[in-house]
Motif scaffolding. Structure first.
Motif, PDB file in Angstrom:
ATOM      1  N   HIS A 143      -5.891   6.715  -7.691  1.00  0.00           N
ATOM      2  CA  HIS A 143      -4.875   6.378  -8.489  1.00  0.00           C
ATOM      3  C   HIS A 143      -5.355   4.806  -9.034  1.00  0.00           C
ATOM      4  CE1 HIS A 143      -0.650   6.155  -9.719  1.00  0.00           C
ATOM      5  NE2 HIS A 143      -0.700   4.895  -9.205  1.00  0.00           N
TER       6      HIS A 143
ATOM      7  N   GLN B  83      -1.433   3.835   5.894  1.00  0.00           N
ATOM      8  CA  GLN B  83      -2.045   3.816   4.508  1.00  0.00           C
ATOM      9  C   GLN B  83      -3.345   3.002   4.475  1.00  0.00           C
ATOM     10  OE1 GLN B  83       0.412   4.694   0.707  1.00  0.00           O
ATOM     11  NE2 GLN B  83      -0.293   2.579   0.294  1.00  0.00           N
TER      12      GLN B  83
ATOM     13  N   ARG C  74       2.464  -3.808   1.357  1.00  0.00           N
ATOM     14  CA  ARG C  74       2.328  -3.271   0.187  1.00  0.00           C
ATOM     15  C   ARG C  74       3.033  -4.089  -0.889  1.00  0.00           C
ATOM     16  NH1 ARG C  74       3.607   3.119   1.739  1.00  0.00           N
ATOM     17  NH2 ARG C  74       2.365   3.075   3.500  1.00  0.00           N
ATOM     18  N   SER C  75       2.379  -3.533  -2.216  1.00  0.00           N
ATOM     19  CA  SER C  75       3.016  -4.211  -3.319  1.00  0.00           C
ATOM     20  C   SER C  75       4.775  -3.893  -3.458  1.00  0.00           C
ATOM     21  CB  SER C  75       2.532  -3.700  -4.557  1.00  0.00           C
ATOM     22  OG  SER C  75       1.225  -3.070  -4.451  1.00  0.00           O
ATOM     23  N   GLU C  76       5.210  -4.685  -4.184  1.00  0.00           N
ATOM     24  CA  GLU C  76       6.783  -4.718  -4.349  1.00  0.00           C
ATOM     25  C   GLU C  76       7.177  -3.304  -4.711  1.00  0.00           C
ATOM     26  OE1 GLU C  76      10.057  -7.071  -4.108  1.00  0.00           O
ATOM     27  OE2 GLU C  76       8.018  -7.952  -4.175  1.00  0.00           O
TER      28      GLU C  76
ATOM     29  N   MET D 282       6.864  -0.727  -3.235  1.00  0.00           N
ATOM     30  CA  MET D 282       5.982   0.566  -2.776  1.00  0.00           C
ATOM     31  C   MET D 282       6.114   0.970  -1.275  1.00  0.00           C
ATOM     32  SD  MET D 282       4.448   1.588  -5.356  1.00  0.00           S
ATOM     33  CE  MET D 282       3.115   2.400  -4.944  1.00  0.00           C
TER      34      MET D 282
ATOM     35  N   ASN E 130       7.441   2.172   2.138  1.00  0.00           N
ATOM     36  CA  ASN E 130       8.157   3.370   2.564  1.00  0.00           C
ATOM     37  C   ASN E 130       8.858   3.210   3.864  1.00  0.00           C
ATOM     38  OD1 ASN E 130       8.720   5.895   3.679  1.00  0.00           O
ATOM     39  ND2 ASN E 130       6.596   6.779   3.308  1.00  0.00           N
TER      40      ASN E 130
ATOM     41  N   GLU F 139      -0.250  -1.881   4.388  1.00  0.00           N
ATOM     42  CA  GLU F 139      -1.423  -0.856   3.832  1.00  0.00           C
ATOM     43  C   GLU F 139      -2.753  -1.789   4.432  1.00  0.00           C
ATOM     44  OE1 GLU F 139      -0.700  -0.060  -0.191  1.00  0.00           O
ATOM     45  OE2 GLU F 139      -1.471  -1.982  -0.592  1.00  0.00           O
TER      46      GLU F 139
END
Lengths: 589, 589
Positions: free
Chosen positions: B34, B50, B83-85, B87, B89, B98
């Motif tokens: 990605h 992740q 994790r970025s804004e 993202m 889970n 991550e």
């Protein structure tokens, strides 16, 4: 009906219970008639309580009690009272009280047992004790051992659970594989001519758990070997079997030292110090002649090849020329060992193939007697330096092939330690033996055999030796030794399918055998296998040491004899023709 | 060498770890490329994390990561970052973070598995899943079940330990006895023509522990039966096996209700109310047609012999004359059951030998349709009273031999409950069934058989019936039932040698068979045997219910197929001629 449900067991009552009405149930341990009273020590697994049938309380009850004999099972209702002045028994938990019987019931009379239940020592054959195992257990000693075994198993389980290991049961109806000892087979009825095998260990099953990502597995597992038995072996035995992923031997050592620490604390309330010592296999063989040295005492084997070569003792020369070695023990203060005892030792080492022993004694000035004259003054100095002998020490020499010298001196070293009381019985000398060789050469079959088992990983530095000089390759295998007993062993496993296949080839298995017996396993390793390693501890032996017995049958409820029979149930036994027909089997005469 | 020892597992990291350097090891679960980055969900038994390979951090590492595919085993070192804004889970414990990879190592590549590991549902045969069992376990569901099984076993062990029960291992190499199911045999090499048998249960061994005075025994025991298998049976299965002395069924019920209470608390955090209900065998058969009724819903069987006799429906008359019975179910609101569905139900009960079903519907005024016309107005009143039918209820009648009616209506009752969603899945309906008959008459063998097993004590009040009318004698046996499953059973045992011998005679065993197979046991009872009783719970089934599955193979690590084969190892299999020769066995063609 008489309500035989006890209000407490036979080890529970003391002065604080005086005046209470109780129900006790148990066996008649001992019976005494005394001054018109009947005294009975009532026994159960927990202890003894003295109960009294007094005609003054009830003539009828006292009369009825007259028939009672040893080992009858009865239930009594009665009242707790203090024992009379001077009659207390300080050796019993219940020694301050007795129970006067108000009513009782005979639950089961008993034939006279074939040996005494209440005497501490009995002089009957082990075979008779095994035939009436249920009575031998009743005698107390075996019962205590079995209770210790229960405690040990529970301690192990709770500890391994706390470390994230999951206990998972693997099949008993398993597959026959050619490596290792002889399998017990189980004929299949549905597929005549096909057989299951009872597992010698859950080795492949547990490694497959690691392929599964189970991460940490253990099992207290029943294992089976159809071998002609040494006295400390059983056809079925129990392993504390474990496997873990993403670790190295150092990680495993920490966990299993923790397990043994917990075990000794739970079972014997002993704190054992950790970490344990490490010794590599080569040093163990060199210094103790065995890979399971008893470190509770010193007296190492001393290599004397150089000195022996320079001596004028012809037997040394011959053995060295033939590729043999000369090693010795220095027995502290051993100058007092008599000729008769030395003759016994010589006979003893002959059992291991050694032709004889030679000796010298040390005075404060020199070595004398025996073969001393074959050493020059200079050589004596060298000998003194090597052996660090002191006044009144005895040096015992052995010269032969290295294997034979090692085996003989290992046994002699332990024999002398026993004879001379060199062993502190309270010591617990745990030890990891590491750096085993991968293979040994089997002269009978003219091929290499795995020293540990074929799933053991070579030392990563020695992988290149597999092609050139496999006997020199070290394995990532380890044993755990306690006081001269190997109580367990394990290894880092091979997690590469190619390397696993290569090892089977080095072991001279045909491609067909590899595929038939291990094909599924080699394939499994190809689907993403983590580095993993494991260990198996011999539960029977561990419990044996906890119970301070040297007879493995003492820690197994229903053991087999050395001929693999169960004398109690008379098993193995004949079966019906119908059973054989269903299995399509015929017994050859 | 890359140090693959993880600093934590794949379910451990969260926001509090941001900034830390960690090592994670596991399997590549999913991979996404990605925006120039490679994202990998790294998986182990504990969870997912992740991890990101970013060319900005290291071109080399990113390049090396391009080969990674599903199920490869890798170890990564990296740094935890949020994790970025947007993202995050929320379904993952590690969903807020991550790990950016600084270095990694491929520990093991992986072939493409035969089925998907990461998809929740896969559409492959159970045989393929069993062949690659290690991959099926890796998929997660079975792994979770095995973890539950571990938890259950440990809970049981600690509970029984707290109640004074000792876990004692009994032999697997045991003795063949004629009563019960077919034995698996193990040929003896030392005594050719003689065989061990794998135990169907440790029954005699555990009773002998009571003779030994062990007082309270248990074992999570492997047991074996060579039977043609129903879908919920395995040739080897596991019992929670226990025995205790000087107690009555009431004492045992309290202990094992405690065990189940603890088990459900430990495993599912559910509080189950105790004591459990009791129902005698006769009432269970009368009202539910089975000795393991599912009490999560009502709809009892209603006996209608009297009403049927007065009706003009000829089939009822015929069946009653032939000694049969007429029973019915009243299905609440069942008037909406279509003809098609009734046809299905008729076909369904035919499997159990029933020739057909008859129905009537209730309106607010009368019974109509079906066989309603065969009931007079008065008889309809009686029927209303007996069935308590309300408007829109459906009565389903069955008329045949009692056994057949009971079996059919039991199955139909459960089928209808399932079809009409009458079962509250959250309910746990535990139940003791008591007062079983001692014997049933086996028409094939023309003799009495033990309903429980030959060691079960008759009800003390019924001992006199043994000589006159043994089929009427009640046993002191009990089953424990949960939601329609029999999860265990046991009994008060015979502790009199004479009575035990008599029971074997009633079972028509020859004196020779009694002596050969049970002689040692009958003798053992003569040396002072306490009253004792026991129980065995089916561990596999208990765990099945804990895991909410109806496939017994889902709770066993390496199960056998219904043909008793292990598809993974290809067992049973042929063995070498040498092995057969050593056992002096020949396979008949």
């Amino acid at each position: 009906m008489f309500d035989f449900r006890r209000t407490c067991n036979c080890n529970a009552l003391n002065k604080s219970n005086v005046g209470q009405e109780v129900t006790l149930s148990g066996w008649v341990h001992r019976r005494r008639d005394h001054g018109g009273l009947i005294f009975i020590d009532l026994r159960d697994r927990y202890g003894l309580t003295q109960v009294i049938f007094d005609p003054k309380l009830s003539k009828e009850i006292h009369e009825k009690a007259k028939v009672l004999r040893s080992e009858w099972v009865i239930s009594i209702k009665g009242k707790v009272r203090p024992r009379s002045e001077g009659m207390a028994n300080p050796n019993l938990n219940t020694g301050e009280i007795e129970v006067e019987v108000l009513d009782f019931e005979i639950l089961s009379p008993a034939k006279t047992p074939p040996f005494s239940i209440c005497d501490e020592r009995i002089d009957v054959s082990e075979d008779l004790r095994l035939k009436f195992r249920y009575l031998d257990i009743r005698r107390g000693e075996i019962c205590k051992n079995l209770a210790m075994r229960h405690k040990a198993m529970l301690s192990v389980r709770n500890f391994l659970d706390s470390q994230g290991f999951l206990e998972i049961t693997t099949p008993i109806l398993s597959k026959s594989t050619p490596e290792g000892a002889r399998d017990y087979l189980v004929p299949s009825r549905i597929y005549p001519g096909n057989f299951y095998a009872l597992p010698q260990s859950p080795q492949m099953f547990k490694q497959l758990f690691m392929v599964s990502g189970m991460d940490r597995y253990f099992q207290i597992a029943q294992c089976f070997r159809d071998e002609d038995m040494r006295s400390d072996r059983q056809p079925e035995f129990t392993q504390i079997d474990a496997e873990m992923s993403f670790g190295t031997p150092e990680d495993l050592f920490v966990i299993f030292e923790g397990l043994l620490k917990k075990l000794y604390k739970d079972c014997l309330n002993i704190d054992i110090p950790t970490p344990f010592r490490h010794m590599n296999h080569k040093d163990a063989m060199e210094n103790y002649g065995t890979d399971r040295p008893d470190l509770r005492f010193d007296m190492k084997l001393i290599r004397l090849d150089d000195i022996a070569k320079k001596s004028s003792f012809s037997i040394f020369q011959e053995q060295l020329k033939a590729g043999g070695v000369v090693k010795a023990l220095c027995v502290k203060g051993g100058a007092d060992i008599s000729r008769r005892v030395m003759d016994e030792y010589t006979a003893f080492v002959k059992e291991f193939g050694l032709s004889g022993l030679a000796t010298v004694k040390r005075t404060d000035k020199e070595f004398t007697t025996g073969i001393a004259k074959f050493f020059t003054e200079d050589l004596q100095k060298e000998l003194l330096e090597k052996t660090k002998a002191e006044n009144n020490d005895l040096i015992i020499f052995a010269a032969d092939k290295e294997d034979r010298v090692n085996q003989s001196l290992d046994h002699l070293r332990r024999r002398i330690a026993k004879d001379r009381n060199l062993i502190d019985k309270k010591k617990l000398e745990f030890l990891w033996i590491v750096d085993f060789p991968m293979f040994s050469f089997d002269e009978k079959e003219n091929r290499l055999k795995s020293e540990h088992h074929p799933f053991t990983s070579p030392n990563f530095d020695d992988i290149k030796l597999l092609d050139t000089d496999p006997v020199k390759a070290r394995a990532q295998a380890y044993d755990i030794v306690l006081n001269g007993y190997e109580i367990g062993g394990g290894s880092q496993r091979i997690h590469s399918s190619e390397l696993q296949h290569k090892i089977f080839q080095i072991l001279n298995l045909s491609e067909k055998d590899i595929q038939n017996k291990f094909g599924f396993f080699i394939e499994a390793l190809q689907y993403g296998t983590p580095p993993h390693l494991g260990i198996a501890l011999g539960l029977d032996r561990v419990v044996m040491l906890l119970c301070d017995t040297d007879n493995i049958r003492d820690v197994i409820a229903y053991p087999k004899t050395q001929k693999a029979t169960d004398l109690m149930t008379a098993s193995p036994s004949e079966v019906s023709q119908k059973q054989l027909d269903e299995l399509k089997l015929k017994v050859q005469k």
